[in-house]
Design a protein around this motif. Structure first.
Motif, PDB file in Angstrom:
ATOM      1  N   GLU A  78      12.304   2.147   7.500  1.00  0.00           N
ATOM      2  CA  GLU A  78      11.787   0.835   8.240  1.00  0.00           C
ATOM      3  C   GLU A  78      13.069   0.335   9.180  1.00  0.00           C
ATOM      4  N   THR A  79      14.308   1.141   8.625  1.00  0.00           N
ATOM      5  CA  THR A  79      15.669   0.517   9.392  1.00  0.00           C
ATOM      6  C   THR A  79      15.140   2.172  10.453  1.00  0.00           C
ATOM      7  N   ILE A  80      15.154   3.672   9.889  1.00  0.00           N
ATOM      8  CA  ILE A  80      15.365   4.448  10.779  1.00  0.00           C
ATOM      9  C   ILE A  80      14.363   3.926  12.417  1.00  0.00           C
ATOM     10  N   ARG A  81      13.262   3.070  11.357  1.00  0.00           N
ATOM     11  CA  ARG A  81      12.480   2.871  12.976  1.00  0.00           C
ATOM     12  C   ARG A  81      12.990   1.904  13.710  1.00  0.00           C
ATOM     13  N   ASP A  82      13.599   0.438  13.349  1.00  0.00           N
ATOM     14  CA  ASP A  82      13.945  -0.051  14.313  1.00  0.00           C
ATOM     15  C   ASP A  82      15.202  -0.368  14.793  1.00  0.00           C
ATOM     16  N   TYR A  83      15.871   0.040  13.849  1.00  0.00           N
ATOM     17  CA  TYR A  83      16.980   0.633  14.313  1.00  0.00           C
ATOM     18  C   TYR A  83      17.998   1.243  15.382  1.00  0.00           C
ATOM     19  N   GLY A  84      16.837   2.764  14.567  1.00  0.00           N
ATOM     20  CA  GLY A  84      17.198   3.922  15.940  1.00  0.00           C
ATOM     21  C   GLY A  84      16.824   3.795  17.157  1.00  0.00           C
ATOM     22  N   GLU A 143      -3.212   8.759  -0.701  1.00  0.00           N
ATOM     23  CA  GLU A 143      -4.100   7.947  -0.137  1.00  0.00           C
ATOM     24  C   GLU A 143      -3.410   6.746  -0.329  1.00  0.00           C
ATOM     25  N   GLN A 144      -2.272   5.992  -1.254  1.00  0.00           N
ATOM     26  CA  GLN A 144      -2.276   4.657  -1.576  1.00  0.00           C
ATOM     27  C   GLN A 144      -0.416   5.460  -1.265  1.00  0.00           C
ATOM     28  N   LEU A 145       0.213   6.268  -1.347  1.00  0.00           N
ATOM     29  CA  LEU A 145       1.455   6.233  -0.711  1.00  0.00           C
ATOM     30  C   LEU A 145       1.406   6.157   0.873  1.00  0.00           C
ATOM     31  N   CYS A 146       0.729   6.591   1.571  1.00  0.00           N
ATOM     32  CA  CYS A 146       0.258   6.362   2.791  1.00  0.00           C
ATOM     33  C   CYS A 146      -0.208   5.246   2.956  1.00  0.00           C
ATOM     34  N   GLU A 147      -0.445   4.271   2.389  1.00  0.00           N
ATOM     35  CA  GLU A 147      -0.768   2.794   2.530  1.00  0.00           C
ATOM     36  C   GLU A 147       0.322   1.858   2.767  1.00  0.00           C
ATOM     37  N   GLU A 148       1.731   2.659   1.101  1.00  0.00           N
ATOM     38  CA  GLU A 148       2.331   1.818   0.924  1.00  0.00           C
ATOM     39  C   GLU A 148       4.087   1.978   1.876  1.00  0.00           C
ATOM     40  N   LEU A 149       3.829   3.084   2.642  1.00  0.00           N
ATOM     41  CA  LEU A 149       5.061   4.376   3.118  1.00  0.00           C
ATOM     42  C   LEU A 149       5.616   4.708   4.951  1.00  0.00           C
ATOM     43  N   TYR A 150       6.256   3.954   4.771  1.00  0.00           N
ATOM     44  CA  TYR A 150       6.000   3.829   6.376  1.00  0.00           C
ATOM     45  C   TYR A 150       6.387   5.797   6.583  1.00  0.00           C
ATOM     46  N   SER A 151       6.078   6.133   7.931  1.00  0.00           N
ATOM     47  CA  SER A 151       6.192   6.909   8.078  1.00  0.00           C
ATOM     48  C   SER A 151       5.730   8.077   9.965  1.00  0.00           C
ATOM     49  N   ASP A 152       6.517   8.364  10.480  1.00  0.00           N
ATOM     50  CA  ASP A 152       5.666   9.257  11.418  1.00  0.00           C
ATOM     51  C   ASP A 152       5.076  10.633  11.173  1.00  0.00           C
ATOM     52  N   THR A 153       5.500  10.927  10.369  1.00  0.00           N
ATOM     53  CA  THR A 153       4.867  12.228   9.310  1.00  0.00           C
ATOM     54  C   THR A 153       4.014  11.597   8.407  1.00  0.00           C
ATOM     55  N   CYS A 154       3.075  13.334   8.375  1.00  0.00           N
ATOM     56  CA  CYS A 154       2.637  12.655   6.772  1.00  0.00           C
ATOM     57  C   CYS A 154       3.124  13.249   5.796  1.00  0.00           C
ATOM     58  N   PRO A 155       3.614  12.117   4.785  1.00  0.00           N
ATOM     59  CA  PRO A 155       4.357  12.275   4.231  1.00  0.00           C
ATOM     60  C   PRO A 155       4.169  13.177   2.434  1.00  0.00           C
TER      61      PRO A 155
END
Length: 462
Positions: free
Chosen positions: A388-394, A65-77
């Protein structure tokens, strides 16, 4: 920063669209971000013993739960426990020599032999029987043929243990909904299997021995690959193929082979898998382990529409793009070691450089060359900056345009679906003779029971 979206359902729908577009050969509005963390990393961050959590997976819930709070991902990390997950409880019940927990708390696969050279003939004659009678008892000592009670108990207990391990990780489904993650491919559209040659090398003959076997008796190895093809096909074939799903195949041996041996011994049965899955609408996601650059011309001629994920090759990214992007999906390439050894700014720069090469024209799915092992391998600030770079630059300026060639563009001829020819295969007609009052409507149930058992046994060896 918290990555709980304001509207999880809307976020999830956007992510579903990214994947639907991509796997239907349409350029999405941006690249999907597939960040992940192994269970050992979660445990390390939370100060949980590696030995404790692997026998009580629910211990990872708060850390997940904490990792999901802290890490951006489009899939469950946080990966759940799937078909290929090696959980120690079930393998200890089986007294496995194939998958053993080491002193560091990792389940490892030693280079072990499950079949002797003079047993190739038995494998070729009835491969399923050879696996049940010869290979499984050697690789998993509790499955010995000399003690049927112990064998029966071990199979039952190991299945229950694996199911309980999986159930403990069911909290990942709640994370998918809470954070609006992509929920994954439709149920029944995925699978896992091995190239027949790799299957022999991995658990039957070992890495070193199969190389000798090709020199000793080339034809016998080829015949064994042909004999195992139906089993590998049946094990991996999805129940409900979909463009969104994929059959995963880690490719172990080709880069350690001479090209002549690769083409003549390894390739024919694997190529046949690709063709026959494609004609049935099942995509293959191959993980091209080690360095495949010398095989790019051969890969270029592979059946269209499959996904090739590369471990090594970032220095040759442009060449890979030029050779393969018109016919295949491409993934991987970014070195996980960069996350630890380079600064955040250097990683951002290198990710952008890779995307500048791979994004134009579509068909690229970002991925790392391998998974991280320790928390120190993926400093969170740098790792998150990559996502975040993949999300914003891609971001594409031409979403909706088509790319590459769809699956089965070649219109392969569909072969008759392989059947399991073995003395241990289930035969409805024989069963019906023995139990004539069983209605025909029950046939699918009994065939399903036996397919479940077949899948279980094969999974112990891939």
């Amino acid at each position: 920063m918290s990555y709980i979206p304001a509207d999880p359902k809307a976020a999830q729908q956007e992510r579903i669209q990214l994947y639907e577009d991509f796997f239907n050969n349409k350029i999405p509005k941006r690249l999907a971000v597939p960040m992940s963390s192994g269970s050992h990393i979660l445990a390390e961050k939370a100060g949980i013993s590696f030995f404790d959590f692997q026998f009580n997976w629910i211990l990872l819930k708060d850390a997940a739960e904490q990792l999901c709070e802290e890490l951006y991902s489009d899939t469950c990390p946080i990966p759940g426990i799937g078909l290929s997950t090696r959980t120690p409880s079930s393998f200890q019940i089986l007294e496995s020599q194939s998958f053993q927990m080491g002193a560091g708390g990792y389940v490892q696969h030693p280079d072990v032999i499950g079949m002797l050279f003079d047993e190739y003939d038995a494998l070729i004659e009835d491969p399923y029987a050879a696996l049940l009678e010869i290979v499984l008892p050697r690789q998993h000592k509790a499955l010995g043929m000399d003690d049927p009670v112990k064998r029966g108990n071990a199979v039952h207990l190991a299945i229950v243990a694996k199911q309980e391990d999986g159930a403990q990780m069911a909290f990942t489904r709640d994370l998918v909904e809470k954070y609006g993650y992509y929920p994954g491919a439709p149920a029944g559209s995925g699978g896992f299997t091995a190239a027949p040659y790799d299957f022999i090398a991995d658990q039957l003959r070992s890495f070193s021995e199969i190389s000798k076997d090709v020199r000793r008796n080339r034809k016998k190895v080829i015949d064994a690959c042909e004999a195992l093809y139906p089993l590998m096909f049946l094990f991996g074939m999805p129940a409900k193929p979909s463009p969104m799903g994929a059959v995963s195949t880690p490719l172990h041996m080709p880069t350690y082979m001479r090209e002549k041996d690769f083409v003549e011994v390894w390739l024919p049965t694997y190529r046949r898998l690709l063709e026959q899955y494609a004609v049935r609408g099942a995509r293959v996601s191959m993980f091209n382990e080690h360095d495949w650059i010398r095989y790019l011309d051969i890969l270029q001629d592979f059946p269209t529409g499959h996904l090739m994920r590369f471990e090594y090759g970032i220095e040759s990214a442009q060449l890979i793009k030029d050779k393969l992007s018109k016919t295949h999906f491409i993934g991987g390439l970014y070195p996980i070691t960069n996350v630890k050894t380079l600064s955040k700014e250097e990683n951002i720069s290198r990710v952008k450089a890779l995307l500048d090469i791979m994004m134009p024209g579509g068909g690229y799915q970002f991925g790392f060359d391998k998974g991280a092992i320790k928390a120190s391998d993926v400093p969170l600030d740098t790792y998150n900056a990559i996502g975040e770079t993949i999300r914003d630059y891609g971001v594409y300026d031409n979403p909706g345009e088509t790319f590459a060639k769809p699956l089965n563009s070649e219109n392969f001829a569909m072969e008759e679906t392989p059947v399991l020819n073995s003395k241990y295969a289930f035969n409805w007609d024989d069963f019906k003779k023995q139990y004539p009052y069983t209605p025909d409507s029950a046939r699918a149930r009994f065939e399903g029971y036996h397919k479940t058992m077949f899948d279980y046994y094969i999974n112990l060896l891939v």
